[in-house]
Design an enzyme around this catalytic site. Structure first.
Site, PDB file in Angstrom:
ATOM      1  N   HIS A 286      -5.418   4.828   6.523  1.00  0.00           N
ATOM      2  CA  HIS A 286      -4.716   5.655   5.537  1.00  0.00           C
ATOM      3  C   HIS A 286      -3.242   5.826   5.880  1.00  0.00           C
ATOM      4  O   HIS A 286      -2.648   6.867   5.601  1.00  0.00           O
ATOM      5  CB  HIS A 286      -5.384   7.028   5.384  1.00  0.00           C
ATOM      6  CG  HIS A 286      -6.757   6.941   4.788  1.00  0.00           C
ATOM      7  ND1 HIS A 286      -7.000   6.532   3.496  1.00  0.00           N
ATOM      8  CD2 HIS A 286      -7.981   7.210   5.330  1.00  0.00           C
ATOM      9  CE1 HIS A 286      -8.293   6.550   3.257  1.00  0.00           C
ATOM     10  NE2 HIS A 286      -8.919   6.960   4.351  1.00  0.00           N
TER      11      HIS A 286
ATOM     12  N   ASP B 199      -2.717  -0.276   6.346  1.00  0.00           N
ATOM     13  CA  ASP B 199      -3.612  -0.647   5.250  1.00  0.00           C
ATOM     14  C   ASP B 199      -3.153  -1.941   4.582  1.00  0.00           C
ATOM     15  O   ASP B 199      -3.977  -2.760   4.159  1.00  0.00           O
ATOM     16  CB  ASP B 199      -3.682   0.470   4.220  1.00  0.00           C
ATOM     17  CG  ASP B 199      -4.461   1.689   4.749  1.00  0.00           C
ATOM     18  OD1 ASP B 199      -4.829   1.677   5.926  1.00  0.00           O
ATOM     19  OD2 ASP B 199      -4.687   2.631   3.961  1.00  0.00           O
TER      20      ASP B 199
ATOM     21  N   GLU C 148       1.059   5.645   0.261  1.00  0.00           N
ATOM     22  CA  GLU C 148       0.459   6.950   0.519  1.00  0.00           C
ATOM     23  C   GLU C 148       1.177   7.939  -0.390  1.00  0.00           C
ATOM     24  O   GLU C 148       2.403   7.844  -0.597  1.00  0.00           O
ATOM     25  CB  GLU C 148       0.603   7.350   1.982  1.00  0.00           C
ATOM     26  CG  GLU C 148      -0.037   6.383   2.971  1.00  0.00           C
ATOM     27  CD  GLU C 148      -1.521   6.181   2.754  1.00  0.00           C
ATOM     28  OE1 GLU C 148      -2.180   7.107   2.235  1.00  0.00           O
ATOM     29  OE2 GLU C 148      -2.032   5.087   3.075  1.00  0.00           O
TER      30      GLU C 148
ATOM     31  N   ASP D  39       0.858  -1.180   0.000  1.00  0.00           N
ATOM     32  CA  ASP D  39       0.000   0.000   0.000  1.00  0.00           C
ATOM     33  C   ASP D  39       0.897   1.233   0.000  1.00  0.00           C
ATOM     34  O   ASP D  39       1.986   1.235   0.618  1.00  0.00           O
ATOM     35  CB  ASP D  39      -0.909   0.023   1.236  1.00  0.00           C
ATOM     36  CG  ASP D  39      -1.894   1.186   1.185  1.00  0.00           C
ATOM     37  OD1 ASP D  39      -2.920   1.048   0.501  1.00  0.00           O
ATOM     38  OD2 ASP D  39      -1.611   2.224   1.806  1.00  0.00           O
TER      39      ASP D  39
END
Length: 586
Positions: free
Chosen positions: A174, A179, A35, A33
């Site tokens: 998040h 995540d 960001e 994942d």
């Protein structure tokens, strides 16, 4: 798997051959994942990478790092993720983090929720740093969830909603690692639901999100244990009936495709529903596989195969052996009279006959005529039009002039078809000049049927007469593919290894090759399509003739010289005032 992608991934994501047939419990996944500072990889940067490596439900390792995106973190992103510009100001840049992540994920399958987003950023980062993308196989849990999670269970398919549904041990927040941990539990929950649908191996995930009926997908187990090798496969139904015969360079991969959305033929889906087993026949070469497929289809006449089932139904055009020869559409080749063919339909054969009749004054009546007519008859309308010499009216003596017509017909069938081509080309040109294009097209179709059949028979004839022909071509591995052909039938084939003397193989194949009885040329000893396959193989670049028991030649001015119908194009161009160089073939 050559270029197969898993759900949610665009072109360029490739499965390696090592992944073929891998049970899911043995696959190492890296759930990742990211960001980022925005939603577009071309104008945004990565702020955090989190990943979890798992296999068989066990966590093998984790990866987490903040990343300096080289630009400020927007306020709305900071509120959503909690990652601020200050937090990443001292973090390493992507040029330091990406190599570590790629090493962590090496030789694994990437997993992400809405994978195009995360993979897109990773690919963009590789491109910016001039790194080659490793070609990971990618699993996207979003389309998988849409496949097995209904709206009654969850209001949407967001990661947070699915994490709640599958009781994930970590709640998405998040942040990359949290995540990724939640996605691990979602992945395992989805795989548990997919298993009863037949999704048990890595390659199954490539089509797991496809709208395939559950009863069809469950039949995917029929492919288990099939070899990833060239050969033939037979779908079998009740009472061991052969339902369908196919061929592939990779039996396992091809059979698996029948249980996915890639298979769109209704009748084949119907076949899969009643099939209970698949029998593989591994072959040394793709050529052998294609030949065995034809023979098995001819032997079993499977109800779900549409082609090649009844070679005995193919037709020929024969110049009859009688005092006044004529053209006849027949189903066999006998005697040493001229033949052309084979034709896949009687109608096409009749078109070829009509082409010859358009050019030569052969008689078209069907009765057998004596050399001298016993009584005077009235000539037919064709005689009045000058298209038949009317030997049926020869009461005073034989019609000696007809012999020249018969000889010309034999020559255009077995030698130079130029007289027929030129005569019909002129006719097409006249019709085109009069703007009678539909009739011109019909005449062209007749001519094409004749020329193609004459070309086939002229190429088949010498191969059918040849008692033994041995040919070879180099393989990609450095060996030799050796083929023994007898009377246009594949009698033996084999492959020698790299740096291996091929002569012992050649001698062994010749000694053990199938004994083939001579046919009636130009008909081959085997399936006509088998002979066509052999001729195509012999024409391929790199093929070398090792030995031949008989002459293997074709007429110098044979039908092959007219196969493209250039004469028709030229004649039409001259008749209509067009440019010969720019006219398209009719």
């Amino acid at each position: 798997m050559s270029s197969s992608t898993l759900p949610g991934v665009g072109p360029g994501v490739q499965l390696s051959f090592a992944d073929l047939g891998t049970p899911l419990r043995d696959v190492t996944f890296v759930v990742v994942d990211l960001e980022t500072t925005g939603s577009r990889a071309d104008d945004s940067g990565i702020t955090e990478i989190g990943a979890v490596k798992v296999r068989g439900g066990e966590v093998l390792g984790e990866f987490q790092s903040l990343v300096n995106p080289g630009r400020p973190v927007p306020a709305f992103v900071a509120r959503l993720t909690g990652i601020t510009s200050a937090m990443v100001a001292t973090a390493p840049g992507i040029e330091l983090v990406l190599p570590s992540f790629l090493e962590f994920a090496r030789d694994t399958v990437l997993v992400a929720h809405n994978a195009p987003f995360d993979v897109g950023f990773l690919r963009s980062a590789c491109a910016a740093l001039d790194y080659a993308w490793p070609g990971f196989a990618v699993v996207d849990t979003l389309p998988l969830a849409r496949r097995v999670v209904t709206r009654d269970e969850a209001r949407n398919h967001k990661l947070s909603t699915l994490a709640t549904l599958f009781h994930a041990r970590t709640s998405p927040e998040h942040r990359a690692l949290a995540d990724a941990r939640a996605t691990v539990d979602v992945l395992h929950g989805l795989l548990e639901r997919l298993a009863p649908l037949g999704v048990t191996h890595l390659e199954d995930l490539a089509t797991a999100a496809d709208p395939v009926p559950a009863d069809v997908r469950r039949k995917a187990t029929l492919a288990d244990g099939l070899p990833a090798a060239p050969g033939v496969y037979l779908f079998r139904g009740p009472d061991d009936e052969v339902l369908y015969v196919g061929t592939s360079t990779n039996i396992h991969q091809r059979v698996r495709s029948y249980f996915t959305a890639a298979e769109k033929r209704r009748r084949i889906t119907e076949m899969v529903r009643i099939a209970h087993a698949v029998t593989p026949v591994v072959c040394a070469t793709p050529l052998e596989a294609q030949v065995r497929e034809l023979r098995l289809i001819a032997e079993h006449a499977p109800r779900y195969n549409r082609r090649s089932k009844h070679p005995e139904r193919q037709t020929w055009v024969r110049l009859t052996d009688e005092p006044y020869p004529r053209l006849s559409v027949v189903t066999d080749v006998r005697g040493d009279t001229p033949h052309i063919g084979p034709f896949t339909s009687r109608r096409t054969a009749q078109d070829a006959v009509a082409a010859v009749h358009d050019a030569l004054p052969l008689r078209q009546c069907t009765q057998r005529l004596p050399r001298v007519a016993p009584e005077r008859r009235s000539p037919c309308a064709l005689a009045g039009l000058g298209r038949c010499s009317a030997p049926c009216t020869a009461t005073a003596g034989p019609d000696d002039g007809y012999a020249a017509v018969a000889a010309a017909a034999a020559d255009v069938l077995t030698g130079d078809p130029g007289p027929v081509v030129r005569a019909l080309a002129d006719r097409v040109a006249r019709l085109a000049a009069q703007e009678r294009y539909e009739e011109a097209g019909q005449v062209t179709a007749r001519l094409r049927a004749f020329v193609r059949a004459a070309d086939r028979s002229q190429r088949l004839d010498p191969l059918s007469r040849c008692r033994e022909l041995v040919a070879a071509r180099p393989t990609a591995a450095g060996g030799w593919e050796v083929v023994v052909v007898r009377h246009a039938r594949l009698a033996a084939t084999g492959v020698s290894g790299p740096d291996e003397d091929p002569w012992p193989l050649v001698e062994a194949l010749r000694a053990t090759a199938e004994v083939v009885e001579p046919p009636a040329p130009p008909a081959p000893a085997g399936h006509p399509e088998e002979a066509a396959l052999l001729l195509r193989w012999l024409d391929e670049p790199g093929v070398r003739l090792v030995a031949a028991s008989d002459a293997w030649t074709c007429p110098v001015r044979g039908a092959a010289a007219h196969a493209d119908l250039d004469e028709v194009t030229t004649a039409v161009a001259l008749a209509t005032g067009g440019d010969v160089d720019t006219m398209a073939p009719c």
